[in-house]
Design an enzyme around this catalytic site. Sequence first.
Site, PDB file in Angstrom:
ATOM      1  NE  ARG A  46      -8.929 -11.967  -1.911  1.00  0.00           N
ATOM      2  CZ  ARG A  46      -8.097 -11.020  -1.515  1.00  0.00           C
ATOM      3  NH1 ARG A  46      -6.819 -11.114  -1.783  1.00  0.00           N
ATOM      4  NH2 ARG A  46      -8.530  -9.959  -0.884  1.00  0.00           N
ATOM      5  CB  SER A  75      -2.457 -11.741  -3.295  1.00  0.00           C
ATOM      6  OG  SER A  75      -1.597 -10.732  -2.862  1.00  0.00           O
ATOM      7  NE  ARG A 108      -9.165  -6.889  -5.051  1.00  0.00           N
ATOM      8  CZ  ARG A 108      -9.224  -5.929  -4.121  1.00  0.00           C
ATOM      9  NH1 ARG A 108      -8.578  -6.069  -3.002  1.00  0.00           N
ATOM     10  NH2 ARG A 108      -9.925  -4.834  -4.312  1.00  0.00           N
ATOM     11  CG  HIS A 157      -6.821 -11.017  -7.341  1.00  0.00           C
ATOM     12  ND1 HIS A 157      -6.613 -12.101  -6.518  1.00  0.00           N
ATOM     13  CD2 HIS A 157      -6.405  -9.934  -6.639  1.00  0.00           C
ATOM     14  CE1 HIS A 157      -6.103 -11.682  -5.368  1.00  0.00           C
ATOM     15  NE2 HIS A 157      -5.972 -10.380  -5.411  1.00  0.00           N
ATOM     16  CG  ASP A 161      -4.122  -3.617  -8.381  1.00  0.00           C
ATOM     17  OD1 ASP A 161      -3.817  -2.567  -7.773  1.00  0.00           O
ATOM     18  OD2 ASP A 161      -3.846  -4.746  -7.957  1.00  0.00           O
ATOM     19  CG  PHE A 212      -0.579 -11.822 -14.128  1.00  0.00           C
ATOM     20  CD1 PHE A 212      -0.617 -11.096 -15.317  1.00  0.00           C
ATOM     21  CD2 PHE A 212      -0.772 -11.151 -12.937  1.00  0.00           C
ATOM     22  CE1 PHE A 212      -0.825  -9.718 -15.311  1.00  0.00           C
ATOM     23  CE2 PHE A 212      -0.986  -9.776 -12.920  1.00  0.00           C
ATOM     24  CZ  PHE A 212      -1.013  -9.051 -14.107  1.00  0.00           C
ATOM     25  CD  GLU A 257       3.455 -14.935 -13.424  1.00  0.00           C
ATOM     26  OE1 GLU A 257       4.346 -14.728 -14.276  1.00  0.00           O
ATOM     27  OE2 GLU A 257       3.163 -14.100 -12.544  1.00  0.00           O
TER      28      GLU A 257
END
Lengths: 318, 282
Positions: A14, A41, A171, A113, A121, A87, A62
């Site tokens: 990322r 992030s 990530r 991610h 998560d 997402f 989004e």
Amino acid sequence: MINIPENIAMKDLRSGFGEGLVEAGRRNPNVVGLSADVTGSVKMDGFAKTFPERFVQCGIAEANMTGIAAGMSLNGKIPFLGGFAEFVTGRIYDQIRQVVAYSNKNVKICGSHAGITLGEDGATHQTMEDIGLMKALPNMTVLVPCDANQTFNATLAAAEHNGPMYLRYGRPKMPNFTDINEPFIIGKAQILNEGSDVSIIATGHMVWEAIQAALALEKEGVSAEVINIHTIKPLDSEAIIASARKTGAVVTCEEHSLYNGLTDSVAHVLATNCPTPMSFVAMEDRFGESGTPAQLLEHFGLKSGNIVNAVHKVLKMK
Amino acid sequence: MKTLIELQDIAKQVRRDIVRMTNKAKSGHPGGSLGCTEFMTALHFNIMNADPARFTMEGRGEDMFFMSNGHITPVLYSVMARRGYFPVDELNTFRFLGTRLQGHPSTAHNLPGIRMASGSLGQGLSVAIGAAVAKKMDGDNSLVFSLHGDGELEEGQIWEAVMFAGSKHVDNLIATVDYNGQQIDGTVDAVMSLGNLQAKWESFGWQVVNIADGNDMQQVVDGLNAAKALTGKGKPICVIMKTEMGYGVDFMQGTNKYHGTPPSDEELAKALAQLPETLGDY
């Protein structure tokens, strides 16, 4: 084997994207960035700080972000919309389908991610289906770079490409082993090691594991060709067919569902051109769970050792 | 710029086109199309600054329009053809294989005047906002218009977009709601009451203009001009326009029966008897 420097630095893909986006913004004033409250992030904060007048904060919305990006593309803007891969793909599939893919807009959907290595998560955030969702859309190009340097270059290539695109990366910090000066050529497979017994075809984080597997196999006297497919669509069918003809056995490796990612694309090419025994290292038909990225890769069988086992299996089928 | 009489004549012809197109295609959405005929006519002939002969996707320096309720293509295509975006004879091809006049608007067939696909509801306001934001970035003072069904406001993305435009002061945007009170499963009140619609938009930071009768050409022209006068003042503008579904054909009026059902041959004859030919049939 490609020249892999000693003491390889670890770096998150990322961050390669974030740095690539700033550079793309420097090179082209039409590049704009959109984020949905995860700017830091997904490493878009560098772009937001460098080009505040070209950055659009969309809030946690989004679907709206996708429509805004499509609308902005009309007058020549090149929108990069960023978020967690789940997402900005699964959550908003119909929006992408209608106003990006079908309308054929120059929008870059940047999914950070991605995969199981999102980690702690857990499954709500760990998309293992996004490559399949995106590659199924007509007009869509799908890029899955293998390390931070390649993600940097893929981001630059994305800005120069005209058309809908999905850029997928992860990530955690991973070995950063490709040459930063090597341009990213969309649709061109990279042969990282030439071999004659088996073709290991990998994408994303699994490319590093494929190299480790090839090194281990070398010690056993098995000559493995390693191919990095950083462009899932359009797929470099020629490179895949040529390698399969040469080695007569193929193993695909991906941090993604077995059902609709790289494996499925390679199987289609081989089945219709040169049927070849195959084996797979990919996510079975299940959701992920919490854990560290390293634990999860081990737990779900996505390590170099699993690739070696898959090679043993496919060699028996030759 | 057309006179009121000229606009009314165009609208009459557009209504003939709508019932003929949907009858021939044996499909399509005549009800909402008939209700929005005054709006679409006024917008394209008098309100928007856009030159059909020089259409570009970029639309720099020109007003843009996005029809979020993509199913009412009969009125859109008829008005576009009558405005000069493409030959009126092409209305004969509506919904037939190979046509540029797809059931819902498409950019895949290079029809001048269409910049974005719509049909899957709730997405057009976001697109219009994006176009408006990009115009502002470029110092382009032209406007962006959008049209939405009232039932479409049930989609969550609409309210994401309403919140964005109010919060970010997208004041070069005029979104019109076709408030005909009908949707497929019944009245909007029965399916999902919209409550105090004006208060909803205003609470999100929009200015609201009401058009009490969206099938009265003078009121539509006045309302849209009032909306234009409100642009550039820090807030986006919503026009809440009351219309009657199926307006202009007595048996199609005020019912949701013709939302997605075309007139039969017999019904077409009855409808055409009520709709004088003004500009010449295609």
